[in-house]
Design a protein around this motif. Sequence first.
Motif, PDB file in Angstrom:
ATOM      1  N   PRO A  88       0.806  -1.231   0.000  1.00 29.48           N
ATOM      2  CA  PRO A  88       0.000   0.000   0.000  1.00 29.48           C
ATOM      3  C   PRO A  88       0.834   1.274   0.000  1.00 29.48           C
ATOM      4  O   PRO A  88       0.402   2.300  -0.530  1.00 29.48           O
ATOM      5  N   HIS A  89       2.032   1.216   0.587  1.00 30.84           N
ATOM      6  CA  HIS A  89       2.917   2.384   0.524  1.00 30.84           C
ATOM      7  C   HIS A  89       3.249   2.716  -0.932  1.00 30.84           C
ATOM      8  O   HIS A  89       3.205   3.883  -1.344  1.00 30.84           O
ATOM      9  N   LEU A  90       3.582   1.694  -1.691  1.00 26.82           N
ATOM     10  CA  LEU A  90       3.925   1.916  -3.094  1.00 26.82           C
ATOM     11  C   LEU A  90       2.700   2.350  -3.899  1.00 26.82           C
ATOM     12  O   LEU A  90       2.800   3.204  -4.785  1.00 26.82           O
ATOM     13  N   ILE A  91       1.551   1.782  -3.574  1.00 27.68           N
ATOM     14  CA  ILE A  91       0.319   2.113  -4.304  1.00 27.68           C
ATOM     15  C   ILE A  91      -0.022   3.594  -4.168  1.00 27.68           C
ATOM     16  O   ILE A  91      -0.448   4.239  -5.129  1.00 27.68           O
ATOM     17  N   VAL A  92       0.170   4.143  -2.965  1.00 33.35           N
ATOM     18  CA  VAL A  92      -0.174   5.558  -2.754  1.00 33.35           C
ATOM     19  C   VAL A  92       0.979   6.493  -3.111  1.00 33.35           C
ATOM     20  O   VAL A  92       0.894   7.702  -2.901  1.00 33.35           O
ATOM     21  N   GLY A  93       2.053   5.933  -3.658  1.00 33.60           N
ATOM     22  CA  GLY A  93       3.133   6.774  -4.161  1.00 33.60           C
ATOM     23  C   GLY A  93       4.242   7.100  -3.192  1.00 33.60           C
ATOM     24  O   GLY A  93       5.051   7.999  -3.459  1.00 33.60           O
ATOM     25  N   VAL A 111      11.190   3.224   3.622  1.00 33.42           N
ATOM     26  CA  VAL A 111      10.239   4.055   2.893  1.00 33.42           C
ATOM     27  C   VAL A 111      10.255   5.427   3.547  1.00 33.42           C
ATOM     28  O   VAL A 111      10.198   5.533   4.783  1.00 33.42           O
ATOM     29  N   VAL A 112      10.345   6.472   2.748  1.00 37.98           N
ATOM     30  CA  VAL A 112      10.470   7.825   3.294  1.00 37.98           C
ATOM     31  C   VAL A 112       9.255   8.192   4.137  1.00 37.98           C
ATOM     32  O   VAL A 112       9.375   8.634   5.284  1.00 37.98           O
ATOM     33  N   GLU A 113       8.068   8.006   3.576  1.00 33.90           N
ATOM     34  CA  GLU A 113       6.841   8.391   4.269  1.00 33.90           C
ATOM     35  C   GLU A 113       6.366   7.264   5.187  1.00 33.90           C
ATOM     36  O   GLU A 113       6.467   6.086   4.839  1.00 33.90           O
ATOM     37  N   GLY A 114       5.833   7.643   6.334  1.00 33.44           N
ATOM     38  CA  GLY A 114       5.305   6.654   7.257  1.00 33.44           C
ATOM     39  C   GLY A 114       3.790   6.633   7.263  1.00 33.44           C
ATOM     40  O   GLY A 114       3.135   7.397   6.555  1.00 33.44           O
TER      41      GLY A 114
END
Length: 202
Positions: free
Chosen positions: A82-87, A103-106
Motif C-alpha cells: 500500500p505504501h507503493l500504491i499511494v506513491g 520508505v520515506v513516508e510513514g
Amino acid sequence: MIFGIITAAVHIVLGALLGQLAGGLLGLVIGAVVGLLVGAPFGWAVAAAGTYGADPKGIFRFVVDHTWSLLNTVAGAIYLAPHLIVGHQLDRVVSQGSGRVNVVEGVSPRYATTIGTVCAGSSPRIQRHEDVHILQARLLGPLYLPLVGLNYVLFTIAPVWLLWHDHVNAPINRFTRYFEIGVYPHVWNEAIAYRIQGTPPR
C-alpha cells in the motif's frame, strides 16, 4: 538484482504451496498469483534499494529473512504494497546494504513503523530503535509476530503495566492515551527497542 528476483520467486512459491494445500490445483494457481502480486513489488524494492549487500553479512541476512524469518518478510512485503500504491518513495540511500527496505513516508508523521524488513517513516533519531525490531524478528522468526500480538492483547485486557508505569510524567487521563502512552510502549518489543534508542510517548 539477483536478490530481488529470488525474493519475488520465494513469495510466488510460498503462495503456490499454501494455495495448493488449501485448494488443490486451483488454489495453487490463485496462491501463485497472490504471491506474485505481493512478491514482485517487494522484489523490485529490494533490488532498487540495494537492500542486501553481496558480502557474507548481506547474504546471511537474506538467507535468514527468506527461511527462518520468512513469515516476517512476507508481512513486510504486504505492508510495503500500500505504501507503493499511494506513491510513497523508497529511501535508497538509507536502504543500501542495510538489510532493510526504508520508505520515506510513514503511516503516521509521529511514528515510524517497521514490519519484517520494511521500515516506513524513520529518521536517524529513531532508526536504531526500528533496527531492533528487525533483529527481534530475525531472532524469533515465526514466533515474533504472534508474541507481539499476544502481548498487545494481554496488556490491553489485563494492564499489569500500570504497576510500573510512570504515572507522573506520562499520565493515563483519557481513552486514547491508554493505548498510545500505556499499552504500546510497554509491549515487550517496544520496551526493549526504547531502551536502545528513543523516548516513549508522553
